[in-house]
Motif scaffolding. Structure first.
Motif, PDB file in Angstrom:
ATOM      1  N   UNK A  78       0.773  -1.230   0.000  1.00 60.20           N
ATOM      2  CA  UNK A  78       0.000   0.000   0.000  1.00 60.20           C
ATOM      3  C   UNK A  78       0.800   1.272   0.000  1.00 60.20           C
ATOM      4  N   UNK A  82       4.822   6.387  -1.664  1.00 56.18           N
ATOM      5  CA  UNK A  82       5.346   7.241  -0.595  1.00 56.18           C
ATOM      6  C   UNK A  82       6.765   6.797  -0.298  1.00 56.18           C
ATOM      7  N   UNK A  89      10.977   1.692   6.296  1.00 58.23           N
ATOM      8  CA  UNK A  89      11.016   0.234   6.258  1.00 58.23           C
ATOM      9  C   UNK A  89      12.420  -0.250   5.946  1.00 58.23           C
TER      10      UNK A  89
ATOM     11  N   UNK B 431       3.150   2.327   8.907  1.00 62.97           N
ATOM     12  CA  UNK B 431       2.464   1.492   7.921  1.00 62.97           C
ATOM     13  C   UNK B 431       0.980   1.779   7.828  1.00 62.97           C
ATOM     14  N   UNK B 434      -0.600   4.488   4.756  1.00 66.63           N
ATOM     15  CA  UNK B 434      -0.807   3.942   3.411  1.00 66.63           C
ATOM     16  C   UNK B 434      -1.843   2.830   3.386  1.00 66.63           C
ATOM     17  N   UNK B 435      -1.992   2.129   4.480  1.00 68.32           N
ATOM     18  CA  UNK B 435      -2.948   1.021   4.507  1.00 68.32           C
ATOM     19  C   UNK B 435      -4.386   1.517   4.439  1.00 68.32           C
ATOM     20  N   UNK B 437      -5.420   3.982   2.619  1.00 66.93           N
ATOM     21  CA  UNK B 437      -5.700   4.199   1.195  1.00 66.93           C
ATOM     22  C   UNK B 437      -5.977   2.877   0.494  1.00 66.93           C
ATOM     23  N   UNK B 438      -5.195   1.857   0.865  1.00 67.89           N
ATOM     24  CA  UNK B 438      -5.372   0.543   0.244  1.00 67.89           C
ATOM     25  C   UNK B 438      -6.757  -0.019   0.527  1.00 67.89           C
ATOM     26  N   UNK B 468      -1.264  11.504   3.570  1.00 68.31           N
ATOM     27  CA  UNK B 468      -0.086  10.641   3.511  1.00 68.31           C
ATOM     28  C   UNK B 468       1.029  11.300   2.725  1.00 68.31           C
TER      29      UNK B 468
END
Lengths: 298, 667
Positions: A78, A82, A89, B431, B434-435, B437-438, B468
Motif C-alpha cells: 500500500x 510514498x 522500512x 504502515x 498507506x494502509x 488508502x489501500x 499521507x
C-alpha cells in the motif's frame, strides 16, 4: 546498523540454544502479490477471495540448517507511492525480498529502481536480497511477459538468488524465504571477516606510524594507493582516504561512520564504479531528476 | 347424192346404176326417222321435261365434240382392244358400206376406208362415236344380211344418225365375236367400275388402316409418353408429397427447435438475471467484508497502540524511585514520540467505524466518515519525522543500558505482544496511513457507481492521499535538513563566509583534486552553491565557495594530456557541448532549458564512444578557471551531469521568478 550487526554477530556466535532474530521486508510495486506471498509463507493458505485481518507484521519461528530462527516479516503493501515512508522500512530490516510480477512488465522494470533506492538508504555496496518473480502459475495460461532468462540475468547482475514463485500453488515460497535467511547469515559472516581485516590494517598502520621519514611517508602514500587499487576488484570496496598523517585517516574513517549523509553520496560513487557506464549515467540522471523533483516539492 | 356416188364401193356402184327409185326410197326412210324423232320430242315436251333434255343433249354433244377434236387421226388410238372392217347400213341411201370399226376402252369409233387395193387403213377423223356404256345391243331379223345384223343404240338416243346404226359382218364367227364382245366390254367396264369402287374402298380402307395405324402408333406413343409422364408424374407427385411431408416435418422440427431455443433463451435470461442478482449480492457481500476488515484492522491497531502504552510507556514512567528508573522522560519521548496522542486519535476513529458497522445496511456509507474525521491524522507527521531518531536512540539505549535491555526482554515475553519486538510495534503507525488508502480503494472497487457511498469514498481516498503525501514530504524535508545541519556542524570557516538557508539541499559529495600534483580534497554540491574543503588534522577547512548562479562548466579533452586520442567526430561533439554549456552560463540568453537538455543529451551520447578523461573546468568568471580532477571517468561524468542539471534548474527557477515579478507589476 552497526549495533544491530554486532547483536546479530553475537547471536550468530551463540547458536546452540538461542533463537536468532531476523527482520525482513517484502518489497515490490503495487499488486504483484506481496501480501499473498507473505500470508502463504506465514499461514499456508492462498488469498483467493478478499480475506479479513491482514496484519502488518508477521512472526514465524522456523528451523533452517540446524539453527532456530525467529523471522519477523514486514509487508509493505500500500505504500508504493510514498518513498520517504518506505525508507523507514528499508532502514529497519536486515534482508529484502524484491518481488515482481511475471505478467506485468512495469513491475519488473521498477525492480532496478527499488534496488538502487535500497542501496542509497542502507549505504552499502551490497546487502542480503532475494529476487522473486511471483505469479508463475499464470505462465501456463500464456500471460508471461518477463522471461526466466531476464530474471536470471538481473539476479546475476545484483549477485543475489532468484526464484520464480507462485503463492497460489506454493511453488518456491518457503525456499525463497529460507534462502534469504541463508543470505543474511552469509552476509553477517562476511561482515565479521571484514572487521578482522580492518583490525589487521589498524595494526599495520600503528607499525607505520613509528617511521616518520619523508621517504617512508611517500612510500606509505604509495602503499595506501596500491591498497586502494587492490581493493577495487572486490565486491565491497574499501573507502580510501589519502592524508598526510595516518592518524588523520583513522579520525576521518570514524567521522565517515558517524555521518549518514556523506556515506550515502559515497555509496553512489561506489555504485557507479560497479555498474557499466551507460546504465550508471542514465540511472544517475534519473536519480538526480528524482532528487530535484523531491527538492522542488519541499 | 353425188358425194355418195363418189365415195361408194363397187357394190354400191352396181346398185346405183339400177335406178333412181333406190335413191328415193332412201330419202323417204330418212324422212320417217326424222319425223319420229320430232314426234318424240313433242311428246316429251308435253311431259314438261324439255329443259332437262336440252341440257343433257348439250352436254353430251359438247363432250363428243371435244373428243372428236382431240382424236384427229387413227394413230392417236394407241391401245385398241378390237378393230376390223364391218358393214354399216347408211341412213339415207340404205346401202351397206364398209367401215373400219375400232374399240378402245369403252368407246366405239368408225372410220372411212381408203379406196384402193386391199389396204385396210382408216382415213381421217372418225365418222361416228358411240359410248358403249350408254348403248344397247339388239339382233335384227328384217334385213337382207340377217341373221348377221345387230343394232347399236344409245340409251339417250337422239335424232342424229350417229347415235343409231345397223352393223353386219361377213361371217358368222366374226359376227359372234363382235356381238359377244360389245356386251362384254360393257360388262368389263362395269366390272372395272366395280373394281375401281373396290379399289377405292380398299384404298380408303388402307388409308383408314394407315390412319388407324398412325393413330395407333400415335396412341402408343401418347400412351408411352403418358406412361412416362405418368411415371414422372407419379415421381413428381411422390417427390412433392415427400417435400410436403418434409416441409411439414421441417416446420414441425423448426417449431420444436424454436421452442427449445426459446426455452433456452428463457433459461439463459433467467440465469442471467440470477447471475446479475448474484453479482449484486456478491458485491454487497464483498463490500461488507472489506468494511469489516477495516474495523478489525483498526481494532488490532488500536489494541497494539494501547499495548505499548500499558507494557512499555507507563511502566517506564511510573517507577517509584529515581534510582530504579530505567529511562528519562526525554528519552521516553524520544523513543515513543507522541504515541499517546496517536492512541487517542485512532480510538476515536475506531468508535466511529464501530458505529457505522453496528448499523450496517446496504445503504450505509463509510466514505463520509473519512472525509470529515481524518483531519486529526495530520498529527502523524511528528511521529514519522521522529522515527529515524527514535530508531537510532533505541539502538543506542539497547546497546548501552543493561536495565533497559532486560526490561525489553521481559516485556517481549509477555503473551499479549505476540512475540513481536518493540521495533515491529514502532513501525506500525508508519504502515497504517498507506494502509488506509489501500483499504478504501478496495472498498471503492466493491461499491457500484450508483451507490451513495461511491462519491464519498472517492473524496475520502483523495483526502487520505493528501494526508499521507504531506507526511511523506515532511519526512523528506526533515531528512534533507538534518543532512545539511550535520555537514554545517563539521565545517570550519576562517576567512570565507558560508551561509545555509532552510531551502539548502545536498545533491552530491565526493573527493576531488584541484590540480594533478596536489593532494585529494573534498567537494560538496548543494542546490545553490559549490563548496571545496581541505582537510587538516582533525578539521575541515572551507577553502573556496562558488555560487552556481554565475558558474559555467567546460569539458576540454584536447587540452588534457591524460586523455586518449579520439576521432574528430568526438571532438566535434565535445565542442558542441562546450558551446551549449557556455551559453547556459549567461543569464540573458534565450531557450536555456532546451539547450541545457541538449547539452546533457550530447554528453550522454558521447559516453559510449570511449574514454573521455577524468577532468573538466569550472568557469567562475572570464578570467579565472578551476580544473577539477576525478578518480575515474565515470565519476567525472556523474559530477558533470549533476552540476549541469543543477545549473539548468536554477535558470528555470529564475525565469519563473522573473515572470511572477512581471505579473505582479502588471497587476
Amino acid at each position: 546498523m552497526s549495533s544491530f550487526t554486532k547483536n546479530k554477530l553475537s547471536n550468530f556466535a551463540n547458536t546452540n540454544n538461542q533463537i536468532i532474530k531476523i527482520d525482513m521486508v517484502v518489497l515490490g510495486s503495487g499488486a504483484v502479490g506481496k501480501t499473498a506471498l507473505t500470508v502463504q509463507f506465514h499461514q499456508q493458505y492462498f488469498i483467493h477471495e478478499y480475506d479479513p485481518t491482514i496484519e502488518d507484521s508477521y512472526t514465524k519461528n522456523c528451523r533452517i540448517d540446524n539453527d532456530n530462527y525467529s523471522l519477523n516479516i514486514l509487508d509493505s503493501a500500500g505504500n508504493e507511492d510514498y518513498t520517504a515512508i518506505r525508507d523507514q522500512y528499508l532502514k529497519n530490516s536486515d534482508g529484502f525480498l524484491i518481488v515482481y510480477d511475471i505478467s506485468d512488465r512495469v513491475s519488473f522494470e521498477k525492480t532496478s529502481e527499488l534496488v538502487d533506492q535500497i542501496k542509497m538508504v542502507k549505504d552499502v555496496e551490497s546487502f542480503p536480497m532475494v529476487l522473486i518473480g511471483n505469479k508463475c502459475d499464470l505462465d501456463s495460461e500464456g500471460q508471461r511477459k518477463v522471461s526466466l532468462t531476464e530474471g536470471n540475468d538481473l539476479s546475476k547482475f545484483y549477485g543475489c538468488p532468484f526464484f520464480e514463485t507462485s503463492a497460489k500453488t506454493t511453488l518456491n515460497v518457503e525456499s525463497s524465504f529460507f534462502q534469504l535467511v541463508r543470505e543474511i547469515q552469509r552476509f553477517e559472516q562476511f561482515e565479521k571477516e571484514k572487521q578482522l581485516e580492518r583490525e589487521k590494517k589498524k595494526l599495520k598502520n600503528l607499525n607505520n606510524n613509528n617511521n616518520n621519514n619523508n621517504n617512508n611517508n611517500n612510500n606509505n602514500n604509495n602503499s595506501n594507493r596500491t591498497n586502494s587499487f587492490n581493493s577495487i576488484g572486490r565486491k565491497n570496496k574499501v573507502k580510501f582516504d589519502l592524508n598526510n598523517n595516518n592518524n588523520n585517516k583513522d579520525d576521518y574513517n570514524e567521522n565517515n561512520n558517524n555521518k549518514g549523509g556523506n556515506d550515502k553520496k559515497k555509496s553512489e560513487i561506489n555504485n557507479s564504479k560497479a555498474c557499466g557506464p551507460k546504465k550508471s549515467f542514465k540511472q544517475k540522471i534519473f536519480t538526480s531528476f528524482s532528487c530535484i523533483h523531491g527538492g522542488t516539492n519541499s | 347424192m353425188i358425194f355418195l356416188f363418189k365415195t361408194s364401193n363397187k357394190y354400191f356402184y352396181l346398185l346405183g346404176v339400177g335406178g333412181s327409185c333406190f335413191l328415193g326410197f332412201v330419202f323417204l326412210y330418212f324422212l320417217k326417222k326424222s319425223y319420229n324423232n320430232k314426234n318424240n320430242k313433242f311428246i316429251e315436251s308435253d311431259n314438261n321435261n324439255k329443259n332437262n333434255f336440252e341440257k343433257e343433249e348439250k352436254e353430251m354433244s359438247q363432250q363428243l365434240i371435244e373428243i372428236r377434236k382431240k382424236i384427229n387421226d387413227y394413230s392417236k388410238l394407241k391401245y385398241p382392244t378390237k378393230q376390223g372392217i364391218l358393214f354399216k347400213k347408211s341412213r339415207y341411201l340404205k346401202e351397206w358400206r364398209n367401215r373400219f370399226f375400232v374399240i378402245e376402252e369403252d368407246i366405239l369409233y368408225y372410220f372411212d376406208i381408203e379406196k384402193g387395193n386391199n389396204s385396210n387403213k382408216p382415213i381421217g377423223t372418225p365418222l361416228g362415236i358411240f359410248n358403249l356404256l350408254n348403248c344397247s345391243f339388239t339382233l335384227i331379223t328384217n334385213e337382207k344380211r340377217s341373221p348377221l345384223v345387230f343394232k347399236i343404240q344409245e340409251e339417250n338416243g337422239t335424232n342424229k344418225d350417229y347415235k343409231n346404226c345397223l352393223i353386219s359382218c361377213e361371217s358368222a364367227e366374226e359376227f359372234n365375236q363382235w356381238f359377244q364382245l360389245l356386251p362384254q366390254i360393257k360388262q368389263t367396264m362395269d366390272r372395272k367400275k366395280d373394281l375401281v369402287i373396290k379399289l377405292q374402298a380398299l384404298s380408303r380402307k388402307k388409308l383408314q388402316q394407315k390412319k388407324y395405324q398412325q393413330l395407333k402408333e400415335s396412341a402408343l406413343t401418347i400412351q408411352r409418353f403418358y406412361h412416362l409422364y405418368e411415371g414422372e408424374r407419379k415421381l413428381a407427385r411422390f417427390i412433392f408429397n415427400v417435400i410436403k411431408v418434409q416441409s411439414y416435418a421441417r416446420c414441425f422440427i423448426d417449431r420444436m427447435r424454436y421452442k427449445k431455443i426459446k426455452e433456452e433463451i428463457m433459461v439463459i435470461q433467467s440465469h442471467f438475471q440470477v447471475i446479475k442478482a448474484k453479482n449484486r449480492l456478491e458485491k454487497e457481500f464483498m463490500r461488507r467484508r472489506i468494511a469489516q476488515e477495516l474495523l478489525s484492522t483498526e481494532k488490532s491497531y488500536v489494541y497494539n497502540l494501547k499495548l505499548i502504552i500499558d507494557i512499555f510507556i507507563r511502566p517506564l514512567i511510573n517507577f517509584n524511585s529515581i534510582e530504579q528508573r530505567v529511562l528519562s522522560v526525554s528519552e521516553i519521548s524520544g523513543v515513543f514520540g507522541n504515541w499517546e496522542r496517536l492512541y487517542k486519535i485512532n480510538s476515536d476513529l475506531l468508535v466511529l467505524i464501530q458505529c457505522k458497522l453496528d448499523n450496517w445496511s446496504i445503504d450505509q456509507t463509510i466514505g463520509d466518515l473519512f472525509i470529515e474525521n481524518t483531519d486529526s491524522l495530520f498529527e502523524y507527521t511528528p511521529y514519522v519525522t521522529n522515527y529515524d531518531h527514535s530508531r537510532k536512540l533505541l539502538a543506542k539505549l539497547t546497546s548501552g543500558n543493561t536495565n533497559f535491555r532486560n526490561f525489553l526482554d521481559a516485556a517481549q515475553r509477555d503473551k499479549r505482544s505476540k512475540y513481536l519486538d518493540i521495533s515491529s510495534f514502532l513501525i506500525q503507525p508508519i504502515q497504517r496511513l498507506p494502509r488506509y488508502e489501500l483499504l478504501l480503494r478496495d472498498l471503492l472497487k466493491s461499491t457500484s457507481t450508483l451507490h451513495k457511498d461511491h462519491k464519498y469514498l472517492s473524496k475520502g481516498i483523495v483526502k487520505i492521499k493528501e494526508i499521507t503525501m504531506y507526511v511523506n514530504d515532511q519526512q523528506k524535508e526533515r531528512e534533507n535538513l538534518s543532512q545539511v545541519i550535520q555537514i554545517q556542524k563539521e565545517l570550519i570557516m576562517d576567512n570565507i563566509k558560508l551561509s545555509f538557508s532552510s531551502a539548502t539541499r545536498l545533491i552530491r559529495e565526493g573527493e576531488i583534486k584541484v590540480s594533478k600534483k596536489k593532494t585529494w580534497n573534498y567537494m560538496y554540491l548543494f542546490n545553490s552553491q559549490l563548496v571545496i574543503i581541505q582537510k587538516k588534522d582533525d578539521k575541515k577547512l572551507v577553502k573556496e565557495v562558488i555560487q552556481l548562479e554565475q558558474l559555467g562548466i567546460r569539458d576540454d579533452n584536447s587540452s588534457s594530456s591524460n586523455t586518449i586520442t579520439n576521432d574528430s567526430g568526438t571532438d566535434l561533439l565535445n565542442n558542441s557541448s562546450n558551446n551549449l554549456l557556455l551559453l547556459s552560463s549567461t543569464i540573458s540568453s534565450p531557450d536555456l532549458s532546451s539547450s541545457g537538455t541538449n547539452a546533457i543529451n550530447t554528453s550522454s551520447q558521447a559516453l559510449p564512444i570511449g574514454t573521455i578523461g577524468n577532468k573538466f573546468k569550472l568557469i567562475i568568471s572570464s578570467k579565472t578557471e578551476i580544473s577539477l580532477y576525478f578518480d575515474t571517468p565515470e565519476e567525472k561524468n556523474n559530477w558533470f551531469a549533476d552540476i549541469a542539471i543543477t545549473l539548468n534548474r536554477l535558470e528555470t527557477q529564475k525565469k519563473n521568478f522573473e515572470k511572477s515579478i512581471n505579473l505582479q507589476t502588471i497587476n
